[in-house]
Design an enzyme around this catalytic site. Structure first.
Site, PDB file in Angstrom:
ATOM      1  N   GLY A  28       1.073  -1.309  -0.084  1.00  0.00           N
ATOM      2  CA  GLY A  28      -0.062   0.008   0.472  1.00  0.00           C
ATOM      3  C   GLY A  28       0.523   1.197  -0.293  1.00  0.00           C
ATOM      4  O   GLY A  28       1.330   1.508  -0.513  1.00  0.00           O
ATOM      5  N   ASP A  67      -2.194  -0.458  10.698  1.00  0.00           N
ATOM      6  CA  ASP A  67      -2.404  -1.082  12.033  1.00  0.00           C
ATOM      7  C   ASP A  67      -3.110  -1.777  12.780  1.00  0.00           C
ATOM      8  O   ASP A  67      -3.166  -3.134  13.491  1.00  0.00           O
ATOM      9  CB  ASP A  67      -2.333   0.286  12.354  1.00  0.00           C
ATOM     10  CG  ASP A  67      -1.328   1.338  12.405  1.00  0.00           C
ATOM     11  OD1 ASP A  67       0.300   0.900  12.440  1.00  0.00           O
ATOM     12  OD2 ASP A  67      -1.287   2.247  12.054  1.00  0.00           O
ATOM     13  N   GLU A  68      -4.291  -1.772  12.327  1.00  0.00           N
ATOM     14  CA  GLU A  68      -5.835  -2.642  12.763  1.00  0.00           C
ATOM     15  C   GLU A  68      -5.609  -4.335  12.429  1.00  0.00           C
ATOM     16  O   GLU A  68      -6.403  -5.191  12.905  1.00  0.00           O
ATOM     17  CB  GLU A  68      -6.452  -1.707  12.445  1.00  0.00           C
ATOM     18  CG  GLU A  68      -7.143  -2.130  11.207  1.00  0.00           C
ATOM     19  CD  GLU A  68      -6.729  -0.826   9.869  1.00  0.00           C
ATOM     20  OE1 GLU A  68      -6.254   0.271  10.992  1.00  0.00           O
ATOM     21  OE2 GLU A  68      -7.086   0.076   9.626  1.00  0.00           O
ATOM     22  N   GLU A  79      -8.089  28.385   1.209  1.00  0.00           N
ATOM     23  CA  GLU A  79      -6.781  28.562   1.766  1.00  0.00           C
ATOM     24  C   GLU A  79      -5.722  28.211   2.671  1.00  0.00           C
ATOM     25  O   GLU A  79      -4.834  28.090   2.462  1.00  0.00           O
ATOM     26  CB  GLU A  79      -6.701  30.183   1.872  1.00  0.00           C
ATOM     27  CG  GLU A  79      -7.050  31.217   0.235  1.00  0.00           C
ATOM     28  CD  GLU A  79      -7.743  32.198   0.732  1.00  0.00           C
ATOM     29  OE1 GLU A  79      -6.357  33.249   1.048  1.00  0.00           O
ATOM     30  OE2 GLU A  79      -8.018  32.854  -0.053  1.00  0.00           O
ATOM     31  N   HIS A 122       5.070   2.556  12.616  1.00  0.00           N
ATOM     32  CA  HIS A 122       4.823   2.995  13.427  1.00  0.00           C
ATOM     33  C   HIS A 122       4.784   2.436  14.622  1.00  0.00           C
ATOM     34  O   HIS A 122       4.248   1.073  15.181  1.00  0.00           O
ATOM     35  CB  HIS A 122       3.136   3.205  13.217  1.00  0.00           C
ATOM     36  CG  HIS A 122       2.155   4.081  13.981  1.00  0.00           C
ATOM     37  ND1 HIS A 122       2.305   5.437  14.511  1.00  0.00           N
ATOM     38  CD2 HIS A 122       0.518   4.035  14.436  1.00  0.00           C
ATOM     39  CE1 HIS A 122       1.814   6.151  15.682  1.00  0.00           C
ATOM     40  NE2 HIS A 122       0.593   4.865  15.514  1.00  0.00           N
ATOM     41  N   ASP A 150       2.327  10.992  17.741  1.00  0.00           N
ATOM     42  CA  ASP A 150       1.882  10.828  16.635  1.00  0.00           C
ATOM     43  C   ASP A 150       0.563  11.109  17.030  1.00  0.00           C
ATOM     44  O   ASP A 150      -0.424  11.849  16.291  1.00  0.00           O
ATOM     45  CB  ASP A 150       2.398   9.882  16.414  1.00  0.00           C
ATOM     46  CG  ASP A 150       2.381   9.787  14.360  1.00  0.00           C
ATOM     47  OD1 ASP A 150       2.134  10.122  13.679  1.00  0.00           O
ATOM     48  OD2 ASP A 150       1.087   8.639  14.947  1.00  0.00           O
ATOM     49  N   GLY A 202       3.577   7.454   1.899  1.00  0.00           N
ATOM     50  CA  GLY A 202       4.420   6.755   1.207  1.00  0.00           C
ATOM     51  C   GLY A 202       5.040   6.970  -0.313  1.00  0.00           C
ATOM     52  O   GLY A 202       6.194   7.469  -1.058  1.00  0.00           O
ATOM     53  N   GLU A 210      -2.499  14.071  16.364  1.00  0.00           N
ATOM     54  CA  GLU A 210      -3.194  14.134  14.814  1.00  0.00           C
ATOM     55  C   GLU A 210      -4.241  14.459  15.448  1.00  0.00           C
ATOM     56  O   GLU A 210      -5.098  14.970  15.299  1.00  0.00           O
ATOM     57  CB  GLU A 210      -3.459  12.465  14.907  1.00  0.00           C
ATOM     58  CG  GLU A 210      -2.659  11.775  14.037  1.00  0.00           C
ATOM     59  CD  GLU A 210      -2.818  10.109  14.122  1.00  0.00           C
ATOM     60  OE1 GLU A 210      -2.199   9.775  13.681  1.00  0.00           O
ATOM     61  OE2 GLU A 210      -3.660   9.612  15.071  1.00  0.00           O
ATOM     62  N   SER A 257       0.907  39.816   4.378  1.00  0.00           N
ATOM     63  CA  SER A 257       0.731  41.165   4.300  1.00  0.00           C
ATOM     64  C   SER A 257       0.487  41.476   6.140  1.00  0.00           C
ATOM     65  O   SER A 257       0.237  40.756   6.762  1.00  0.00           O
ATOM     66  CB  SER A 257      -0.875  41.724   3.728  1.00  0.00           C
ATOM     67  OG  SER A 257      -1.685  41.401   4.414  1.00  0.00           O
TER      68      SER A 257
HETATM   69  N1  NAP Z   1       0.099   5.884   4.992  1.00  0.00           N
HETATM   70  C1  NAP Z   1       1.370   6.833   5.124  1.00  0.00           C
HETATM   71  O1  NAP Z   1       2.046   7.255   4.638  1.00  0.00           O
HETATM   72  C2  NAP Z   1       1.671   6.121   6.658  1.00  0.00           C
HETATM   73  C3  NAP Z   1       2.773   7.233   6.973  1.00  0.00           C
HETATM   74  C4  NAP Z   1       3.296   7.048   8.233  1.00  0.00           C
HETATM   75  C5  NAP Z   1       3.655   5.413   9.143  1.00  0.00           C
HETATM   76  N2  NAP Z   1       3.090   4.438   8.310  1.00  0.00           N
HETATM   77  C6  NAP Z   1       2.949   3.255   9.134  1.00  0.00           C
HETATM   78  O2  NAP Z   1       2.841   2.393   8.201  1.00  0.00           O
HETATM   79  C7  NAP Z   1       2.301   1.058   8.390  1.00  0.00           C
HETATM   80  C8  NAP Z   1       1.397   0.587   6.684  1.00  0.00           C
HETATM   81  O3  NAP Z   1       0.359   1.239   6.743  1.00  0.00           O
HETATM   82  P1  NAP Z   1      -0.444   2.779   4.654  1.00  0.00           P
HETATM   83  O4  NAP Z   1      -0.696   3.469   5.516  1.00  0.00           O
HETATM   84  O5  NAP Z   1       0.836   2.484   3.724  1.00  0.00           O
HETATM   85  O6  NAP Z   1      -1.150   0.955   4.950  1.00  0.00           O
HETATM   86  P2  NAP Z   1      -1.907   0.519   3.639  1.00  0.00           P
HETATM   87  O7  NAP Z   1      -1.674   1.893   2.871  1.00  0.00           O
HETATM   88  O8  NAP Z   1      -3.367   0.616   4.659  1.00  0.00           O
HETATM   89  O9  NAP Z   1      -1.544  -0.971   3.471  1.00  0.00           O
HETATM   90  C9  NAP Z   1      -2.233  -1.598   2.137  1.00  0.00           C
HETATM   91  C10 NAP Z   1      -1.521  -3.049   2.230  1.00  0.00           C
HETATM   92  O10 NAP Z   1      -1.886  -4.297   3.036  1.00  0.00           O
HETATM   93  C11 NAP Z   1      -2.184  -5.148   3.176  1.00  0.00           C
HETATM   94  N3  NAP Z   1      -3.326  -5.463   3.427  1.00  0.00           N
HETATM   95  C12 NAP Z   1      -4.514  -5.220   4.344  1.00  0.00           C
HETATM   96  N4  NAP Z   1      -4.763  -5.574   5.704  1.00  0.00           N
HETATM   97  C13 NAP Z   1      -4.137  -7.304   4.926  1.00  0.00           C
HETATM   98  C14 NAP Z   1      -4.194  -8.644   5.720  1.00  0.00           C
HETATM   99  N5  NAP Z   1      -5.806  -8.627   6.291  1.00  0.00           N
HETATM  100  N6  NAP Z   1      -3.099  -9.216   5.233  1.00  0.00           N
HETATM  101  C15 NAP Z   1      -2.850  -9.308   4.869  1.00  0.00           C
HETATM  102  N7  NAP Z   1      -2.424  -7.894   3.798  1.00  0.00           N
HETATM  103  C16 NAP Z   1      -3.006  -6.689   4.209  1.00  0.00           C
HETATM  104  C17 NAP Z   1      -3.122  -4.701   1.227  1.00  0.00           C
HETATM  105  O11 NAP Z   1      -3.143  -5.882   0.720  1.00  0.00           O
HETATM  106  P3  NAP Z   1      -3.894  -5.855  -0.184  1.00  0.00           P
HETATM  107  O12 NAP Z   1      -3.065  -5.885  -1.708  1.00  0.00           O
HETATM  108  O13 NAP Z   1      -4.243  -7.262  -0.698  1.00  0.00           O
HETATM  109  O14 NAP Z   1      -4.717  -4.668  -0.804  1.00  0.00           O
HETATM  110  C18 NAP Z   1      -2.352  -3.147   0.714  1.00  0.00           C
HETATM  111  O15 NAP Z   1      -1.215  -4.676  -0.152  1.00  0.00           O
HETATM  112  C19 NAP Z   1       1.424   1.686   9.278  1.00  0.00           C
HETATM  113  O16 NAP Z   1       2.246   0.852  10.822  1.00  0.00           O
HETATM  114  C20 NAP Z   1       1.528   3.085   9.217  1.00  0.00           C
HETATM  115  O17 NAP Z   1       0.498   3.344  10.536  1.00  0.00           O
HETATM  116  C21 NAP Z   1       2.223   4.863   6.714  1.00  0.00           C
END
Ligand code: NAP
Length: 330
Positions: free
Chosen positions: A25, A82-83, A230, A107, A190, A133, A194, A251
């Site tokens: 992801g 995370d969940e 804005e 995280h 963090d 990402g 938020e 300004s």
């Molecule tokens: N979002 C960010 O930019 C960001 C920034 C800093 C830290 N983080 C941290 O990075 C971590 C990942 O976050 P993310 O936002 O990158 O996650 P994400 O985009 O929501 O992750 C999606 C990926 O997880 C896979 N997935 C979802 N449920 C699953 C399951 N039950 N079993 C196996 N794979 C599963 C999905 O599979 P499919 O390919 O099958 O759909 C997909 O490939 C977290 O700990 C988050 O807090 C994220």
């Protein structure tokens, strides 16, 4: 908090080690591609039905199911939501990870709040990018990097910090800066940001200001443009130049209004609310409340989302954003 020195970020600690990136992801895609381009032996762990298998194939990345990826790796990067992580770890990864391998997080939430209890023989580390990402990948491609936080929760092998440092380098973060912290500090700050600023504070501020103007009889289009649209401009200035730099760029009228009126908006009551919110994060009350809400199927969250969708600011926003299709491109 000084950035880690290059000797703490030596890429050699990943020599001969295989990294499994679980998920493709936001972070998984960026990190798998960055690691590959840094010469790391990467395998991506995905479910059979994952829609991301085709892109991995196009990128020449090997894909295995999460259990096989965990069995095949020395470092397992948990880049799924995370969940999802506690159950994925307990059911799939814990029985599969090789003794002495490293479990890496982006995280600290699940480790800090003990939602996930890793085996004692594993290294448990964090490399948390300070950017989404897309930026992690884009900056890497440009020969730069976004900063990151590094932490060690469990050092079974004696190599945990070295492995995390090498991973941070391979993901491009050492090109900017890598700061050492703890899972607790990363998680608590963090969550607080938020709630107080980025999502909770900003959303409420915009909505309350929009309502104040429309209740006073101003057209909602005007209220939308000046209170919401804005924000991007000022957020960009604050990020690139700081708050004082933003004041230098606006300004004198805006700067005087900012400095003289801003403290009335965020006064003693808001500061007290922030202290209370931080206390709830630190003593676990927020995590317990969230856990109970999720266990019920998140009905309160669904109701809040619905109320936000139905707020008048969304209807006027949809009309005005349709006039600016360039917004999506930034
Ligand atoms: N979002 C960010 O930019 C960001 C920034 C800093 C830290 N983080 C941290 O990075 C971590 C990942 O976050 P993310 O936002 O990158 O996650 P994400 O985009 O929501 O992750 C999606 C990926 O997880 C896979 N997935 C979802 N449920 C699953 C399951 N039950 N079993 C196996 N794979 C599963 C999905 O599979 P499919 O390919 O099958 O759909 C997909 O490939 C977290 O700990 C988050 O807090 C994220």
């Amino acid at each position: 908090m000084a950035p880690l020195s290059p000797d703490r970020l030596d890429p050699a600690a990943l020599d001969g080690r295989r990294v499994a990136v679980l998920g493709f992801g936001a972070q998984g895609r960026a990190q798998a591609l960055n690691l590959r381009d840094s010469g790391i032996d990467v395998v991506v762990g995905l479910r059979d039905a994952s829609p991301h298998r085709a892109e991995c194939a196009r990128e020449g990345l090997e894909v295995l199911d999460p259990a096989a990826a965990a069995r095949a790796c020395d470092v397992c990067a948990m880049l799924v939501p995370d969940e999802v992580q506690p159950r994925l770890y307990a059911e799939t990864l814990a029985p599969a990870l090789r003794p002495g391998s490293a479990l890496l997080f982006a995280h600290g939430y699940n480790i800090h709040y003990r939602k996930l209890l890793p085996r004692a023989d594993l290294d448990v580390v964090m490399v948390a990018p300070l950017g989404i990402g897309e930026q992690v990948r884009r900056q890497y491609e440009l020969g730069r990097g976004v900063p990151a936080l590094l932490a060690v929760h469990q050092d079974a092998s004696g190599q945990a910090a070295a492995v995390a440092g090498a991973y941070a380098t391979a993901d491009g973060h050492a090109r900017a800066a890598v700061f050492q912290t703890t899972f607790s500090a990363e998680t608590e700050t963090d969550l607080f940001a938020e709630q107080a600023v980025l999502c909770g504070g900003l959303g409420q501020l915009i909505t309350a200001a929009f309502e104040t103007l429309t209740e006073a009889g101003y057209p909602e289009e005007l209220a939308y443009f000046c209170c919401l649209h804005e924000v991007q401009l000022i957020a960009g200035l604050v990020q690139s130049r700081g708050i004082a730099g933003m004041r230098r760029s606006i300004s004198s009228t805006a700067a005087y209004g900012d400095a003289s009126r801003g403290p009335r908006v965020i006064g003693a009551q808001s500061r007290q609310a922030m202290r209370e919110m931080l206390a709830e994060i630190r003593d676990g009350r927020f995590a317990a409340e969230l856990g109970a809400e999720m266990a019920r199927g998140a009905p309160t969250l669904a109701a809040w989302r619905k109320a936000a969708e139905e707020h008048p600011i969304e209807a006027v926003g949809a009309r005005l954003r349709a006039l600016m299709p360039w917004l999506e491109q930034g």
